[in-house]
Scaffold this motif. Structure first.
Motif, PDB file in Angstrom:
ATOM      1  N   ASP A 106     -44.513 -24.445  44.077  1.00 56.24           N
ATOM      2  CA  ASP A 106     -45.043 -24.117  42.845  1.00 56.24           C
ATOM      3  C   ASP A 106     -46.062 -22.910  43.177  1.00 56.24           C
ATOM      4  O   ASP A 106     -46.271 -21.697  42.369  1.00 56.24           O
ATOM      5  CB  ASP A 106     -45.921 -25.018  42.232  1.00 56.24           C
ATOM      6  N   ASP A 107     -46.623 -22.744  44.360  1.00 52.39           N
ATOM      7  CA  ASP A 107     -47.532 -21.807  44.736  1.00 52.39           C
ATOM      8  C   ASP A 107     -46.839 -20.827  45.763  1.00 52.39           C
ATOM      9  O   ASP A 107     -46.138 -21.340  46.593  1.00 52.39           O
ATOM     10  CB  ASP A 107     -48.950 -22.202  45.414  1.00 52.39           C
ATOM     11  N   ARG A 161     -37.744 -22.085  45.321  1.00 48.28           N
ATOM     12  CA  ARG A 161     -38.463 -21.538  43.866  1.00 48.28           C
ATOM     13  C   ARG A 161     -37.321 -20.692  43.159  1.00 48.28           C
ATOM     14  O   ARG A 161     -37.323 -20.795  41.824  1.00 48.28           O
ATOM     15  CB  ARG A 161     -39.599 -21.061  44.019  1.00 48.28           C
ATOM     16  N   ASP A 190     -35.947 -21.391  39.296  1.00 49.01           N
ATOM     17  CA  ASP A 190     -35.822 -20.342  38.130  1.00 49.01           C
ATOM     18  C   ASP A 190     -34.591 -20.000  37.516  1.00 49.01           C
ATOM     19  O   ASP A 190     -34.577 -19.965  36.543  1.00 49.01           O
ATOM     20  CB  ASP A 190     -36.912 -19.296  38.675  1.00 49.01           C
ATOM     21  N   HIS A 231     -46.006 -34.198  38.811  1.00 50.06           N
ATOM     22  CA  HIS A 231     -46.993 -33.797  40.142  1.00 50.06           C
ATOM     23  C   HIS A 231     -46.989 -35.182  40.683  1.00 50.06           C
ATOM     24  O   HIS A 231     -47.892 -35.881  40.338  1.00 50.06           O
ATOM     25  CB  HIS A 231     -48.288 -33.204  39.421  1.00 50.06           C
ATOM     26  N   THR A 282     -38.335 -31.059  35.786  1.00 51.59           N
ATOM     27  CA  THR A 282     -38.348 -31.125  37.446  1.00 51.59           C
ATOM     28  C   THR A 282     -39.405 -32.067  37.778  1.00 51.59           C
ATOM     29  O   THR A 282     -40.627 -32.454  37.232  1.00 51.59           O
ATOM     30  CB  THR A 282     -39.123 -29.788  37.611  1.00 51.59           C
TER      31      THR A 282
END
Length: 218
Positions: free
Chosen positions: A117-118, A136, A140, A171, A199
């Motif tokens: 995510d980061d 990632r 996407d 999370h 997700t």
């Protein structure tokens, strides 16, 4: 159910194929090394030689004919450089999605990674950073398609025996998870179309897998 798994010789993929064939489903494993075929046959799967870095969408789609679902569990693997993280972990996942669309296969499970995510933190190893960026980008890309896709992000993988109990949520926080439990969760996700579009992060936890899957659909 006929399921085609990209990266068919990986540890998680082999466990998935054993589960599927053990319950009477058909599992097809895509592999690039013919010497791996016997290992797939030993778990009841059908090996298909198909190198995702050296095939095209038409040939790959032909291998998905009559499939009910696909799983992308491929990866460039240890020892590979940053370039192959992109050509396998990102481009391979996109190619499988292209082929699934062409073959009319809507159910798609992507094995991704926690931590995407980061942006990679300063000082992160270049190859690991490339891996995270590739995962990632694959996520996407998949979200922009008309597929019934579920993204699964396991925590730190271990070879411990399965517990059958997990934390499966958007999370989950940092933690470990056995490859055996990841395989159980992937098969359970195949059976639950209500998780399409989700997700989900996966680590060890207190919740039986069936209950965790049901909760993920709400």
């Amino acid at each position: 159910m006929r399921v085609v798994i990209a990266g068919g010789h990986g540890k998680i993929a082999l466990l998935v194929q054993r589960h599927l064939t053990g319950r009477g489903d058909s599992a097809v494993g895509l592999i690039r090394n013919p010497q791996q075929a016997a290992t797939l046959r030993a778990v009841g799967a059908t090996p298909v030689i198909c190198d995702l870095e050296h095939t095209d969408v038409a040939d790959l789609a032909a291998h998905l004919d009559t499939a009910d679902a696909v799983i992308f569990a491929a990866g460039a693997g240890p020892g590979s450089g940053a370039a192959r993280k992109d050509t396998v972990d990102r481009a391979g996942a996109a190619l499988l999605a292209d082929a699934a669309t062409r073959a009319g296969v809507r159910r798609y499970l992507l094995v991704s990674s926690m931590g995407v995510d980061d942006p990679p933190a300063a000082g992160t190893d270049d190859v690991w950073a490339a891996y995270l960026r590739a995962k990632r980008a694959a996520e996407d890309d998949l979200r922009g398609r008309d597929l019934a896709a579920t993204v699964l992000r396991p925590g730190r993988l271990t070879d411990d025996p399965p517990t059958g109990r997990v934390t499966l949520t958007r999370h989950a926080g940092r933690g470990a998870i056995s490859r055996a439990d990841v395989a159980h969760v992937l098969v359970a996700l195949l059976d639950e179309p209500g998780t399409a579009g989700a997700t989900l992060e996966l680590v060890d936890g207190p919740t039986p897998i069936a209950d965790a899957i049901r909760a993920a659909t709400t």
